[in-house]
Scaffold this motif. Structure first.
Motif, short mmCIF file in Angstrom:
data_model
loop_
_atom_site.label_atom_id
_atom_site.label_comp_id
_atom_site.label_asym_id
_atom_site.label_seq_id
_atom_site.Cartn_x
_atom_site.Cartn_y
_atom_site.Cartn_z
N MET A 1 -1.65 -103.31 -64.86
CA MET A 1 -1.94 -101.88 -64.85
C MET A 1 -2.89 -101.52 -66.00
O MET A 1 -3.77 -100.68 -65.83
N GLU A 2 -2.73 -102.15 -67.14
CA GLU A 2 -3.63 -101.89 -68.27
C GLU A 2 -5.05 -102.34 -67.94
O GLU A 2 -6.02 -101.65 -68.27
N MET B 1 7.15 -100.79 -70.56
CA MET B 1 7.70 -100.81 -69.22
C MET B 1 8.95 -101.69 -69.27
O MET B 1 8.99 -102.69 -69.95
N SER B 2 9.98 -101.29 -68.53
CA SER B 2 11.24 -102.03 -68.52
C SER B 2 11.71 -102.24 -67.08
O SER B 2 11.03 -101.87 -66.13
N GLN C 1 12.00 -109.49 -66.33
CA GLN C 1 11.29 -108.95 -67.50
C GLN C 1 9.87 -109.50 -67.54
O GLN C 1 8.93 -108.77 -67.86
N GLY D 1 2.76 -104.63 -66.10
CA GLY D 1 2.21 -103.75 -67.13
C GLY D 1 0.82 -104.18 -67.57
O GLY D 1 -0.08 -103.36 -67.72
N PHE E 1 11.69 -99.74 -64.15
CA PHE E 1 10.62 -99.64 -63.14
C PHE E 1 11.19 -99.90 -61.75
O PHE E 1 10.86 -99.19 -60.79
N VAL F 1 7.81 -107.65 -64.95
CA VAL F 1 7.48 -106.30 -65.41
C VAL F 1 6.36 -106.37 -66.44
O VAL F 1 5.43 -105.55 -66.42
N ALA F 2 6.41 -107.36 -67.33
CA ALA F 2 5.35 -107.51 -68.34
C ALA F 2 4.01 -107.80 -67.67
O ALA F 2 2.98 -107.24 -68.07
#
Length: 87
Positions: A64-65, A1-2, A54, A61, A5, A57-58
Motif C-alpha cells: 500500500m505504501e 497495520m495489525s 502478521q 502495508g 485489518f 499484514v506487513a
C-alpha cells in the motif's frame, strides 16, 4: 497495520456479494478466518499462524505504501482539460 485489518475486511465482506469468479478465493480466505461476519481472535491463534498473518499484514502495508508513492494519472475536470476549453 495489525491483524485488525482482517476483522475490518470481515465486516466489509458482510455487505459485499461474492461473484462467481471469486468463490475459490472465498474458500481460501475462510481457511485463515476471513469471511463475512467472522472475527480473528489474535490471542487464540497458534503462534505460527499469528506470525504468518502478521507477515502478510506487513507485506500488505508495504504494498500500500508503494501504491501511494506511485503517481497515478488523475481525471481532468472540464475546467482544466484543454479539450473542454471553449474559444
Amino acid at each position: 497495520m495489525s491483524l485488525e485489518f482482517f476483522n475490518l475486511l470481515n465486516l466489509v465482506l458482510r455487505y459485499t456479494p461474492t461473484v462467481p469468479s471469486e468463490k475459490g478465493l472465498v474458500v481460501r480466505f475462510a481457511m485463515i478466518g476471513v469471511g463475512p461476519g467472522r472475527a480473528i481472535d489474535e490471542s487464540a491463534l497458534a503462534p505460527e499462524r499469528n506470525s504468518a498473518l502478521q507477515q502478510e499484514v506487513a507485506m500488505l502495508g508495504a504494498t500500500m505504501e508503494r501504491w501511494k508513492s506511485v503517481s497515478m494519472p488523475r481525471k481532468s475536470s472540464p475546467a482544466t482539460c484543454s479539450a473542454h476549453v471553449s474559444s
